[in-house]
Write an enzyme that holds these catalytic residues in place. Structure first.
Site, PDB file in Angstrom:
ATOM      1  N   LEU A 134       0.802  -1.208   0.000  1.00 60.52           N
ATOM      2  CA  LEU A 134       0.000   0.000   0.000  1.00 60.52           C
ATOM      3  C   LEU A 134       0.842   1.269   0.000  1.00 60.52           C
ATOM      4  CD1 LEU A 134      -2.752  -1.055   2.567  1.00 60.52           C
ATOM      5  CD2 LEU A 134      -2.663  -1.444   0.095  1.00 60.52           C
ATOM      6  N   GLU A 174       0.277   5.897  -0.570  1.00 63.65           N
ATOM      7  CA  GLU A 174      -0.625   6.983  -0.200  1.00 63.65           C
ATOM      8  C   GLU A 174      -1.899   6.985  -1.039  1.00 63.65           C
ATOM      9  OE1 GLU A 174      -2.267  10.089   1.780  1.00 63.65           O
ATOM     10  OE2 GLU A 174      -0.479   8.937   2.351  1.00 63.65           O
ATOM     11  N   HIS A 211      -3.580   4.345  -2.057  1.00 63.93           N
ATOM     12  CA  HIS A 211      -4.498   3.404  -1.413  1.00 63.93           C
ATOM     13  C   HIS A 211      -5.112   4.017  -0.157  1.00 63.93           C
ATOM     14  CE1 HIS A 211      -1.759   0.373  -3.469  1.00 63.93           C
ATOM     15  NE2 HIS A 211      -2.949   0.007  -3.894  1.00 63.93           N
ATOM     16  N   GLY A 231      -9.916   3.650  -7.469  1.00 63.42           N
ATOM     17  CA  GLY A 231      -9.180   4.803  -7.957  1.00 63.42           C
ATOM     18  C   GLY A 231      -9.383   5.032  -9.439  1.00 63.42           C
ATOM     19  N   LYS A 232      -9.353   6.294  -9.837  1.00 63.58           N
ATOM     20  CA  LYS A 232      -9.470   6.634 -11.254  1.00 63.58           C
ATOM     21  C   LYS A 232      -8.180   6.370 -12.027  1.00 63.58           C
ATOM     22  CE  LYS A 232     -12.998  10.277 -10.905  1.00 63.58           C
ATOM     23  NZ  LYS A 232     -13.290  11.699 -11.232  1.00 63.58           N
ATOM     24  N   ASP A 275      -6.637   3.666 -12.722  1.00 65.76           N
ATOM     25  CA  ASP A 275      -6.947   2.628 -13.698  1.00 65.76           C
ATOM     26  C   ASP A 275      -8.370   2.872 -14.183  1.00 65.76           C
ATOM     27  OD1 ASP A 275      -7.398   0.360 -15.213  1.00 65.76           O
ATOM     28  OD2 ASP A 275      -6.206  -0.915 -13.898  1.00 65.76           O
ATOM     29  N   GLN A 316     -10.314  -0.095 -15.705  1.00 68.60           N
ATOM     30  CA  GLN A 316     -10.822  -0.988 -14.667  1.00 68.60           C
ATOM     31  C   GLN A 316     -12.066  -0.414 -14.012  1.00 68.60           C
ATOM     32  OE1 GLN A 316      -8.393  -3.164 -11.441  1.00 68.60           O
ATOM     33  NE2 GLN A 316      -9.048  -1.292 -10.393  1.00 68.60           N
ATOM     34  N   ARG A 324       4.045  -0.235  -8.571  1.00 73.64           N
ATOM     35  CA  ARG A 324       5.097  -0.592  -9.519  1.00 73.64           C
ATOM     36  C   ARG A 324       6.136   0.524  -9.689  1.00 73.64           C
ATOM     37  NH1 ARG A 324       0.529  -3.468 -11.964  1.00 73.64           N
ATOM     38  NH2 ARG A 324       1.057  -5.684 -12.084  1.00 73.64           N
TER      39      ARG A 324
END
Length: 278
Positions: free
Chosen positions: A29, A31, A33, A144-145, A147, A150, A184
């Site tokens: 995790l 910030e 997240h 979250g935007k 992705d 997704q 990543r």
């Protein structure tokens, strides 16, 4: 805060938990997240965060085996945020048959953009998210935007399958230099980390041009791609899409999103910027 590994135990906890918000993660995790967690707390009595590295959404040759697994550090961060439960199942708990026989198949959008480079990825995402929704039985879930594809697929799945959960989009968390926060990012070398914000700068230039009335999307896409390639990036795509459904954008659309994915060294980075057009 409880760390729960079993589905039965989580369901027992859920019976008396009141209104629940859910944040699904693969752990490690950062910030970004934690921003999802803080938003989730605004919508419920208790927050559940799942930590599960989902094999189904990794393709052959991707980083499933080396993806960072940092459960204790993650739990410490989540306890500091006032999370009620960390749900951290192992693979045998979530996939008792080992081979998942029933999968959730998204529409053709799963094969575009990131899906064109990661076959089966969004099927894996949709399947595990459906399983987690069924287990947690949350009232709301935060995604979250960053992705954007997704998020669009999950929202469409919830709508089409009449799932009794509200999806709350949360803005992309960024470092001070604009780089979208991602687990990543730690794969980047020092030189690559210094170069990485270029992706956001290129998208920002496109967004400014579009907001100023430039609807020659192909030209803008090609220029941004060329600029990135000249700086040593391997570009998967830079595209302007309709923000509501991720179909190809057209002149006259009032809300578009610029989406991009590119590799810097061995690290694949994604980002996007929404643009509202007067």
């Amino acid at each position: 805060m409880q760390i729960i590994h079993g589905i039965a135990q989580l369901r027992e906890w859920r019976k008396t938990a009141g209104r629940v918000a859910f944040v699904p993660t693969m752990g490690n995790l950062h910030e970004g997240h934690l921003a999802l967690v803080r938003e989730a707390k605004r919508h419920a009595d208790a927050v559940v965060v799942s930590i599960f590295v989902n094999r189904l959404q990794f393709g052959q040759g991707e980083d499933f085996d080396k993806y960072p697994r940092t459960l204790q550090q993650d739990a410490d961060k989540l306890e500091g945020e006032g999370v009620a439960v960390v749900f951290a199942p192992d693979e045998k708990e979530l996939y008792p048959r080992v081979q998942q026989q029933y999968n959730v198949e998204p529409p053709h959008l799963q094969n575009e953009l990131c899906g064109a480079y990661r076959p089966g990825h969004f099927r894996g995402v949709a399947t595990v998210v459906t399983k987690l929704f069924n287990i947690v039985e949350a009232d709301v879930a935060c995604f979250g935007k960053k992705d954007y594809q997704q998020l669009t697929i999950i929202q469409g799945m919830v709508d089409d399958l009449n799932m009794n959960i509200q999806i709350i989009p949360v803005d992309t968390g960024r470092a001070a230099d604009g780089l979208a926060l991602s687990s990543r990012n730690q794969y980047l070398s020092e030189a690559e980390r210094a170069e990485a914000p270029r992706l956001y700068r290129e998208l920002s230039k496109m967004a400014k041009a579009i907001a100023g009335g430039n609807v020659n999307y192909a030209e803008l896409e090609n220029q941004a791609t060329a600029n990135l390639q000249e700086a040593g990036w391997q570009v998967d795509y830079v595209e302007v899409r309709h923000a509501g459904n991720l179909q190809v954008a057209h002149a006259g659309d009032k809300h578009v999103v610029i989406v991009a994915a590119a590799r810097l060294g061995s690290t694949r980075l994604i980002d996007n910027i929404e643009v509202f057009i007067d």
